[in-house]
Design a protein around this motif. Sequence first.
Motif, PDB file in Angstrom:
ATOM      1  N   LEU B 138     105.981  70.940  90.244  1.00 50.17           N
ATOM      2  CA  LEU B 138     106.159  72.289  90.755  1.00 50.17           C
ATOM      3  C   LEU B 138     107.133  73.103  89.916  1.00 50.17           C
ATOM      4  CD1 LEU B 138     106.199  71.451  94.534  1.00 50.17           C
ATOM      5  CD2 LEU B 138     104.278  71.944  93.037  1.00 50.17           C
ATOM      6  N   THR B 139     107.005  74.403  90.058  1.00 48.68           N
ATOM      7  CA  THR B 139     107.819  75.334  89.294  1.00 48.68           C
ATOM      8  C   THR B 139     109.274  75.314  89.764  1.00 48.68           C
ATOM      9  OG1 THR B 139     105.845  76.681  89.398  1.00 48.68           O
ATOM     10  CG2 THR B 139     107.815  77.716  88.512  1.00 48.68           C
ATOM     11  N   PRO B 140     110.219  74.908  88.908  1.00 49.43           N
ATOM     12  CA  PRO B 140     111.607  74.788  89.362  1.00 49.43           C
ATOM     13  C   PRO B 140     112.165  76.073  89.957  1.00 49.43           C
ATOM     14  CG  PRO B 140     111.350  73.804  87.199  1.00 49.43           C
ATOM     15  CD  PRO B 140     110.039  74.447  87.532  1.00 49.43           C
ATOM     16  N   ALA B 141     111.872  77.208  89.329  1.00 52.64           N
ATOM     17  CA  ALA B 141     112.443  78.459  89.827  1.00 52.64           C
ATOM     18  C   ALA B 141     111.986  78.730  91.263  1.00 52.64           C
ATOM     19  CB  ALA B 141     112.031  79.618  88.918  1.00 52.64           C
ATOM     20  N   VAL B 142     110.720  78.483  91.520  1.00 53.05           N
ATOM     21  CA  VAL B 142     110.184  78.769  92.849  1.00 53.05           C
ATOM     22  C   VAL B 142     110.644  77.708  93.846  1.00 53.05           C
ATOM     23  CG1 VAL B 142     108.067  79.182  94.141  1.00 53.05           C
ATOM     24  CG2 VAL B 142     108.223  79.907  91.772  1.00 53.05           C
ATOM     25  N   VAL B 143     110.755  76.462  93.380  1.00 51.25           N
ATOM     26  CA  VAL B 143     111.265  75.401  94.243  1.00 51.25           C
ATOM     27  C   VAL B 143     112.670  75.758  94.729  1.00 51.25           C
ATOM     28  CG1 VAL B 143     112.129  73.036  94.233  1.00 51.25           C
ATOM     29  CG2 VAL B 143     109.871  73.544  93.298  1.00 51.25           C
ATOM     30  N   LEU B 145     113.997  78.686  95.163  1.00 48.07           N
ATOM     31  CA  LEU B 145     113.907  79.740  96.179  1.00 48.07           C
ATOM     32  C   LEU B 145     113.561  79.151  97.544  1.00 48.07           C
ATOM     33  CD1 LEU B 145     111.924  82.583  94.342  1.00 48.07           C
ATOM     34  CD2 LEU B 145     114.326  82.561  94.951  1.00 48.07           C
ATOM     35  N   THR B 146     112.589  78.227  97.561  1.00 42.17           N
ATOM     36  CA  THR B 146     112.155  77.711  98.853  1.00 42.17           C
ATOM     37  C   THR B 146     113.220  76.812  99.476  1.00 42.17           C
ATOM     38  OG1 THR B 146     111.006  75.885  97.807  1.00 42.17           O
ATOM     39  CG2 THR B 146     109.729  77.839  98.223  1.00 42.17           C
TER      40      THR B 146
END
Lengths: 276, 310, 432
Positions: B138-143, B145-146
């Motif tokens: 998974l995309t670290p940046a988006v992870v 955020l979640t």
Amino acid sequence: MNRRSRTLRHGLTYLVLGIAAAYAIFPLLWVVLTSLKNNRDAIASADRAFDFTPTWSNYSGLFDNPAFLSAALTSFIVTVAATALVVVIATLGGYAFARLRLPGRRTLASLMVIVQVIPIIVLVIPLFRIVSEVGLYDRSLPLVLIMTGLNIPFATWLMLAFFRSSPVEIEEAAAIDGASRFQLFRQVLIPIVAPGMATAAIFTAIEVWNAFLVPLVLGQSEAQTLTVYASQFITYQEINWGPLCATAVLIFAPIVLFVLALQRPLVKGITTGSVK
Amino acid sequence: MSAAPPAGAVDVHRPGRADTTPPARRPRLVASLRALGYVSPIWVFVLAVGIVPTGYAVWMSLTEQTLTAPYPAFVGLDNYVQAVFTAQFAGALGVTLIFVLAGLITQFVVGYLLAVCLHQQLRGFRIARTILLIPMLLTPAVVGLTWNFMFNPDLGVVQAIQGVFGIHANWLADPTLARLLVVMVDSWMNVPFVMLLVAAGMTSLPEEPIEAAAIDGAGWWKTTRYVVLPMLRPVLVITLLVRCVDIARIFDHIFTTTQGGPGTATQSVTLEAYNSTFQFFQFGHGAAIALALALIMFPVYFLYVRLTKI
Amino acid sequence: MRVRLLLAAAAALTTTVLVACGSPGAQDDTPQDDEPADELTVLVSASPSATGLRELATEYTAETGVTIEFVEVPTAQLPTKIILAVQSGQQTFDLAQFDGFTMPQIAAASALLPLDDFLGEDDEYDYADFPEGLQEYAKQDGTTYGLPLSTEPVVQLYRTDLYQQLGLQPATTWDEVVGNADALSAAGHYGWASAYGPAVSAHYYNQMLYSSGGRLLDPESYEPQFDTDINRQVMERFLSLVEYTPESSRTGASADMINAFSQLQVGQLTAASGWYSTVADPSQSAVAETFGVADLPMESGGPYDSINVLNGWLLGISPSSPHQQAAWDFAAWALGKDNVKAFIDAGAPPPARTSTTTNDDYTTQLPYLTAVGTAAETGAPIERIPETAQIISVISQTINSMATGQLSLDEGMAKIQDDLTNILVQAGRYGG
């Protein structure tokens, strides 16, 4: 080993795997759940997490938004193009490293490792200046080339390991049979290392798809990727958790599906590549 | 898992056989040129994307350029004095070090444990492996955020869950917990990587020494400690180096999980460099900070080149 | 065989893609003259103001045939993107939304077009309709770089239902804020919310400081003021309120604070007036019907005037845009008198033209507008120097350290004073 202790051991194994799997999957499920809520339900207290009417509006909103579609297209193009370039270049390079008398191999290898270990933050401003200098700021092309360059070393080492682990004898036999170099590559080597190429492609695709800092600095409107697009939902004025989670799901989904479909080469690739 | 050093090069030895391409009596020079031709794209990319920008960064770190004075002036080591030899940089370096150590320990202990579980190949282990693998992709940046969302101290799901147990910790406000949170996010994404590599290593181990140990009556721990771990050493060392480099330069998920807070408790060196460069536009300071980190990581780099025996 | 096909396909695809990506690069070196535009690109950050602009853009396109493309950027990235775009030498946007306190940085990088000539020639826009303080707000070192897109002084939001229950009145001084917080907290509610997080807390401290007669820096000498009594008192009070806040305030940003207010039982807070519409929006807020708005509490006693802090978006034009006149035409039209209603209907805080804040229809729709009018005349923005971004960052981090118990008040104040002195001396702005 008696049966009781085996049962115990199996029970324990399942317990550990079960807990780990739950821990691994929970945040994802939570994101999916949130992506189905409107804004008010999305920020409501978690005590009321299941008290909502599911809505597709976050998703339909995204698909109606040209900016999202253009970011998705950019991400897709950059990923496909960089992956294709990396696989071709790394296969040739891995072959040369594994099989040929290569002048300057140590120098090149050391330089490649530098590219792998240097913090990206060192590179972005210089890359920004260079890209601006040639007039390609906010274009997809530099993103493709930079992501290619950053991923070549890993993929090359992977291909090197695959060539190493494939028997030389077949090549020698082919050579004795008088096959041309092109035939050798096409008919003998490529089929042997195809799983390696698949592995390199998967790893590269994941890296490029997920990249954040480079596209953040080098892209603005035309070359905005999905990861950068997602970050805009955190704003000073509000945090739009619903649309953000929907975007997250859409960013995660292709890569997860892609990899699950190709899980065999991925796992096999790591096995062959790393420990032979 | 980011653009990490090769997992794939664990036991590559010196060049295998000589050139096997036909025909054998070709002059050496031509063969060398051909080999160079094969790697020429690599040379071009490595120089253009890695080496030239690094050189440029070194030059930037020796000059002063501000927004009002975009024409760089040579200032020697001033940027290093102002931005690197400071308490703030030392603090950030300490934070990075904590992340590296805690992250390595967590990821290796958990990754190893899971690899052992998978290695037994009980029924359904493939399903477990598939699920465990997902976070790695998974995309670290988006992870980040979640996770920030889940750990919101008033409205987040973690608050609700720990509330059931009567705990009301605010993960984002406590320096220790906030650091732990960053380590947890990083581990969530990277335990699968360690697990896969170790499991792969286990599959390839010879059976005999392990069976011999069992016959000698050695327990699980003794077998692991004296037989399995030594045999796994090459895999473990490379995996360790890969993870070490990666954690030292994490940026995306700290940036989106804690923003460096509380205070500066999770302000790592990369975040510091980012702020100097992109928030304050002190390009010289930013370059000096980032390069200092690269220099500090140099031993790892050196070890890496040595171990992979390319 | 399949492998070969795959390889061929990959090679072909690569070539296509490279050609496709490469071709737009050719049209770069456009002259910077004013060309008639058929498309304008606007850099915005998701906000009610941007929503207002978007809605007007549709109308503008229908009238003039000029299409307006919006590119969304995270708020924290706006100055970065604007500056990088201009430094890249390529034209990637024509207009950009930006925050007043980031203007010194952006202007210092020559990333904004001076608008004074346009203002002088355009009578329809009627710049004289803005109070002098607001005209000042859009200026950096005497040059105007933006048109007011929103005017957002600090207002107080409070829960009418809780206040009625407990017989409380909205606070008019900071002492009363603390008193109300006590009463609310005794009744089992949160007495206060704010944003003590590492990125923004300086802004909230600042609201309290300016309205109590203190400043971050001395306006004349740029000497940091964190060794003065007033700054210390205000900091002590600001931190003492942490215990009344929901936990997310302790490390949160502005949006966390607003989320807490609109979801939990929080009695009062102070925030830029633009937040009003978020809390009043029933699709996002559970308290849309049960909150009121009052003036920012004020206290005298500090060495400077006690004033409201002015915030607000500006809309500027890129100096490398080839369509500067067209960009101006759109901006002046959208932000003109006739379109105020469009912003109000979109839930956006309109720019505070005198004709707007004194219009009865508008003030009924947005009850805080009168207060905005007052603040626009008397308020002031925070220090307008390029170092402001760094100063805000340092103060915010340190406040957050104090709010989370990592530093004592003494240590924190001393650290801020030292760090600010360092920054200002290095920048050559203050002699030390």
